[in-house]
Design a protein around this motif. Sequence first.
Motif, PDB file in Angstrom:
ATOM      1  N   ARG A 203       0.830  -1.208   0.000  1.00  0.00           N
ATOM      2  CA  ARG A 203       0.000   0.000   0.000  1.00  0.00           C
ATOM      3  C   ARG A 203       0.865   1.258   0.000  1.00  0.00           C
ATOM      4  O   ARG A 203       0.540   2.247  -0.667  1.00  0.00           O
ATOM      5  CB  ARG A 203      -0.966  -0.009   1.190  1.00  0.00           C
ATOM      6  N   THR A 204       1.968   1.218   0.731  1.00  0.00           N
ATOM      7  CA  THR A 204       2.889   2.359   0.736  1.00  0.00           C
ATOM      8  C   THR A 204       3.501   2.543  -0.645  1.00  0.00           C
ATOM      9  O   THR A 204       3.584   3.665  -1.157  1.00  0.00           O
ATOM     10  CB  THR A 204       3.988   2.165   1.796  1.00  0.00           C
ATOM     11  N   PHE A 205       3.926   1.442  -1.272  1.00  0.00           N
ATOM     12  CA  PHE A 205       4.484   1.527  -2.628  1.00  0.00           C
ATOM     13  C   PHE A 205       3.465   2.133  -3.591  1.00  0.00           C
ATOM     14  O   PHE A 205       3.822   2.936  -4.454  1.00  0.00           O
ATOM     15  CB  PHE A 205       4.884   0.149  -3.151  1.00  0.00           C
ATOM     16  N   ASP A 206       2.196   1.756  -3.443  1.00  0.00           N
ATOM     17  CA  ASP A 206       1.150   2.272  -4.330  1.00  0.00           C
ATOM     18  C   ASP A 206       0.849   3.749  -4.058  1.00  0.00           C
ATOM     19  O   ASP A 206       0.508   4.494  -4.972  1.00  0.00           O
ATOM     20  CB  ASP A 206      -0.133   1.455  -4.177  1.00  0.00           C
ATOM     21  N   ALA A 207       0.973   4.167  -2.803  1.00  0.00           N
ATOM     22  CA  ALA A 207       0.616   5.538  -2.430  1.00  0.00           C
ATOM     23  C   ALA A 207       1.727   6.548  -2.720  1.00  0.00           C
ATOM     24  O   ALA A 207       1.449   7.697  -3.039  1.00  0.00           O
ATOM     25  CB  ALA A 207       0.255   5.596  -0.945  1.00  0.00           C
ATOM     26  N   ILE A 208       2.973   6.109  -2.586  1.00  0.00           N
ATOM     27  CA  ILE A 208       4.110   7.024  -2.781  1.00  0.00           C
ATOM     28  C   ILE A 208       4.843   6.597  -4.046  1.00  0.00           C
ATOM     29  O   ILE A 208       5.532   5.576  -4.060  1.00  0.00           O
ATOM     30  CB  ILE A 208       5.072   7.013  -1.576  1.00  0.00           C
ATOM     31  N   ARG A 209       4.688   7.358  -5.089  1.00  0.00           N
ATOM     32  CA  ARG A 209       5.336   7.054  -6.370  1.00  0.00           C
ATOM     33  C   ARG A 209       6.765   7.576  -6.375  1.00  0.00           C
ATOM     34  O   ARG A 209       7.053   8.622  -5.805  1.00  0.00           O
ATOM     35  CB  ARG A 209       4.551   7.676  -7.529  1.00  0.00           C
ATOM     36  N   ASP A 210       7.638   6.826  -7.036  1.00  0.00           N
ATOM     37  CA  ASP A 210       9.049   7.220  -7.190  1.00  0.00           C
ATOM     38  C   ASP A 210       9.714   7.494  -5.845  1.00  0.00           C
ATOM     39  O   ASP A 210      10.566   8.384  -5.732  1.00  0.00           O
ATOM     40  CB  ASP A 210       9.187   8.441  -8.111  1.00  0.00           C
TER      41      ASP A 210
ATOM     42  N   TRP B 178      12.600  10.038   3.357  1.00  0.00           N
ATOM     43  CA  TRP B 178      12.008   9.601   2.104  1.00  0.00           C
ATOM     44  C   TRP B 178      11.551  10.811   1.297  1.00  0.00           C
ATOM     45  O   TRP B 178      11.222  11.855   1.852  1.00  0.00           O
ATOM     46  CB  TRP B 178      10.853   8.620   2.325  1.00  0.00           C
ATOM     47  N   THR B 179      11.568  10.631  -0.005  1.00  0.00           N
ATOM     48  CA  THR B 179      10.998  11.605  -0.938  1.00  0.00           C
ATOM     49  C   THR B 179      10.214  10.819  -1.974  1.00  0.00           C
ATOM     50  O   THR B 179      10.505   9.656  -2.240  1.00  0.00           O
ATOM     51  CB  THR B 179      12.076  12.447  -1.651  1.00  0.00           C
ATOM     52  N   GLY B 180       9.213  11.455  -2.553  1.00  0.00           N
ATOM     53  CA  GLY B 180       8.412  10.811  -3.587  1.00  0.00           C
ATOM     54  C   GLY B 180       7.254  11.704  -3.968  1.00  0.00           C
ATOM     55  O   GLY B 180       7.232  12.888  -3.629  1.00  0.00           O
ATOM     56  N   ALA B 181       6.307  11.119  -4.675  1.00  0.00           N
ATOM     57  CA  ALA B 181       5.116  11.861  -5.097  1.00  0.00           C
ATOM     58  C   ALA B 181       3.885  11.174  -4.528  1.00  0.00           C
ATOM     59  O   ALA B 181       3.714   9.963  -4.677  1.00  0.00           O
ATOM     60  CB  ALA B 181       5.047  11.929  -6.613  1.00  0.00           C
ATOM     61  N   VAL B 182       3.038  11.959  -3.886  1.00  0.00           N
ATOM     62  CA  VAL B 182       1.764  11.470  -3.359  1.00  0.00           C
ATOM     63  C   VAL B 182       0.674  12.259  -4.067  1.00  0.00           C
ATOM     64  O   VAL B 182       0.682  13.491  -4.037  1.00  0.00           O
ATOM     65  CB  VAL B 182       1.679  11.658  -1.825  1.00  0.00           C
TER      66      VAL B 182
ATOM     67  N   GLY C 226       0.447  12.814  -7.087  1.00  0.00           N
ATOM     68  CA  GLY C 226       1.075  13.628  -8.115  1.00  0.00           C
ATOM     69  C   GLY C 226       1.856  14.822  -7.608  1.00  0.00           C
ATOM     70  O   GLY C 226       2.412  15.582  -8.395  1.00  0.00           O
ATOM     71  N   ARG C 227       1.913  15.009  -6.293  1.00  0.00           N
ATOM     72  CA  ARG C 227       2.623  16.161  -5.722  1.00  0.00           C
ATOM     73  C   ARG C 227       3.885  15.703  -4.981  1.00  0.00           C
ATOM     74  O   ARG C 227       3.844  14.697  -4.265  1.00  0.00           O
ATOM     75  CB  ARG C 227       1.724  16.889  -4.728  1.00  0.00           C
ATOM     76  N   PRO C 228       4.980  16.450  -5.104  1.00  0.00           N
ATOM     77  CA  PRO C 228       6.203  16.094  -4.374  1.00  0.00           C
ATOM     78  C   PRO C 228       5.964  16.118  -2.862  1.00  0.00           C
ATOM     79  O   PRO C 228       5.319  17.021  -2.351  1.00  0.00           O
ATOM     80  CB  PRO C 228       7.203  17.190  -4.771  1.00  0.00           C
ATOM     81  N   ARG C 229       6.460  15.098  -2.200  1.00  0.00           N
ATOM     82  CA  ARG C 229       6.337  15.000  -0.734  1.00  0.00           C
ATOM     83  C   ARG C 229       7.629  14.423  -0.184  1.00  0.00           C
ATOM     84  O   ARG C 229       8.374  13.749  -0.888  1.00  0.00           O
ATOM     85  CB  ARG C 229       5.184  14.071  -0.342  1.00  0.00           C
ATOM     86  N   SER C 230       7.850  14.657   1.089  1.00  0.00           N
ATOM     87  CA  SER C 230       9.005  14.077   1.757  1.00  0.00           C
ATOM     88  C   SER C 230       8.690  13.932   3.239  1.00  0.00           C
ATOM     89  O   SER C 230       7.738  14.522   3.741  1.00  0.00           O
ATOM     90  CB  SER C 230      10.242  14.952   1.556  1.00  0.00           C
ATOM     91  N   GLY C 231       9.485  13.142   3.893  1.00  0.00           N
ATOM     92  CA  GLY C 231       9.304  12.941   5.312  1.00  0.00           C
ATOM     93  C   GLY C 231      10.554  12.351   5.932  1.00  0.00           C
ATOM     94  O   GLY C 231      11.496  11.978   5.238  1.00  0.00           O
ATOM     95  N   ALA C 232      10.528  12.275   7.236  1.00  0.00           N
ATOM     96  CA  ALA C 232      11.659  11.728   7.973  1.00  0.00           C
ATOM     97  C   ALA C 232      11.157  11.191   9.298  1.00  0.00           C
ATOM     98  O   ALA C 232      10.057  11.521   9.737  1.00  0.00           O
ATOM     99  CB  ALA C 232      12.711  12.804   8.197  1.00  0.00           C
ATOM    100  N   GLY C 233      11.963  10.366   9.919  1.00  0.00           N
ATOM    101  CA  GLY C 233      11.590   9.841  11.217  1.00  0.00           C
ATOM    102  C   GLY C 233      12.683   8.968  11.788  1.00  0.00           C
ATOM    103  O   GLY C 233      13.829   9.006  11.344  1.00  0.00           O
ATOM    104  N   ARG C 234      12.283   8.188  12.778  1.00  0.00           N
ATOM    105  CA  ARG C 234      13.201   7.296  13.467  1.00  0.00           C
ATOM    106  C   ARG C 234      12.760   5.865  13.270  1.00  0.00           C
ATOM    107  O   ARG C 234      11.564   5.583  13.184  1.00  0.00           O
ATOM    108  CB  ARG C 234      13.224   7.623  14.954  1.00  0.00           C
ATOM    109  N   GLY C 235      13.724   4.973  13.214  1.00  0.00           N
ATOM    110  CA  GLY C 235      13.418   3.566  13.061  1.00  0.00           C
ATOM    111  C   GLY C 235      14.191   2.716  14.050  1.00  0.00           C
ATOM    112  O   GLY C 235      15.307   3.061  14.443  1.00  0.00           O
ATOM    113  N   THR C 236      13.573   1.620  14.432  1.00  0.00           N
ATOM    114  CA  THR C 236      14.211   0.597  15.249  1.00  0.00           C
ATOM    115  C   THR C 236      13.870  -0.746  14.621  1.00  0.00           C
ATOM    116  O   THR C 236      12.705  -0.992  14.279  1.00  0.00           O
ATOM    117  CB  THR C 236      13.682   0.627  16.701  1.00  0.00           C
ATOM    118  N   ASN C 237      14.876  -1.574  14.435  1.00  0.00           N
ATOM    119  CA  ASN C 237      14.649  -2.891  13.856  1.00  0.00           C
ATOM    120  C   ASN C 237      15.276  -3.964  14.735  1.00  0.00           C
ATOM    121  O   ASN C 237      16.342  -3.748  15.300  1.00  0.00           O
ATOM    122  CB  ASN C 237      15.271  -2.997  12.459  1.00  0.00           C
ATOM    123  N   VAL C 238      14.602  -5.101  14.803  1.00  0.00           N
ATOM    124  CA  VAL C 238      15.137  -6.302  15.425  1.00  0.00           C
ATOM    125  C   VAL C 238      15.332  -7.306  14.304  1.00  0.00           C
ATOM    126  O   VAL C 238      14.388  -7.596  13.549  1.00  0.00           O
ATOM    127  CB  VAL C 238      14.173  -6.869  16.489  1.00  0.00           C
TER     128      VAL C 238
END
Length: 124
Positions: free
Chosen positions: A56-63, A89-93, A95-107
Motif C-alpha cells: 500500500r505504501t508503494f502504491d501511495a508514494i510514487r518514485d 524519504w521523498t516521492g510523489a503522493v 502527483g505532488r512532491p512530498r518528503s518525510g523523515a523519522g526514526r526507526g528501530t529494527n530487530v
Amino acid sequence: MSDLADELTAALRRYEQATNSHDIDRVVPLIAEDATYWFSDGSHHGLDEIAGAIKRTFDAIRDEEYEIRDLEWVVLADDHAVCRYRFFWTGAVDGRPRSGAGRGTNVLVKRDGAWKMLHEHLSS
C-alpha cells in the motif's frame, strides 16, 4: 566496526535497496514470517499483513527514495541484533512532491543462515 556489525549493516542495506526497488517480491524474503511491524498507520503482524502494508505504501508514494542514516547497532549477537536509525524519504503522493523523515528501530534474527527482520518500528 566488527565483522558482525559489517554483516548486519550489509543486510540492512539490502533491505533498503529492496525497499527502493518498489518490488514487494524483493522485500518479502527479507522479513521473518512471524514479524511485527509498527508503522504510523498501525500495527501489522505476520508476513501477509506486513507485505500488504508495504505494498500500500508503494502504491501511495510514487518514485519513492528511502534512505537510512545514522545507523547504530545497540545489540549484536550471533543470532539476533537491534539497530536504530533515522530515515528519510521523498516521492510523489497524488502527483505532488512530498518528503518525510523519522526514526526507526529494527530487530533482526538469523534464521537458516540469513538475517531477517523480526520487528520494525517507524515513527515520524
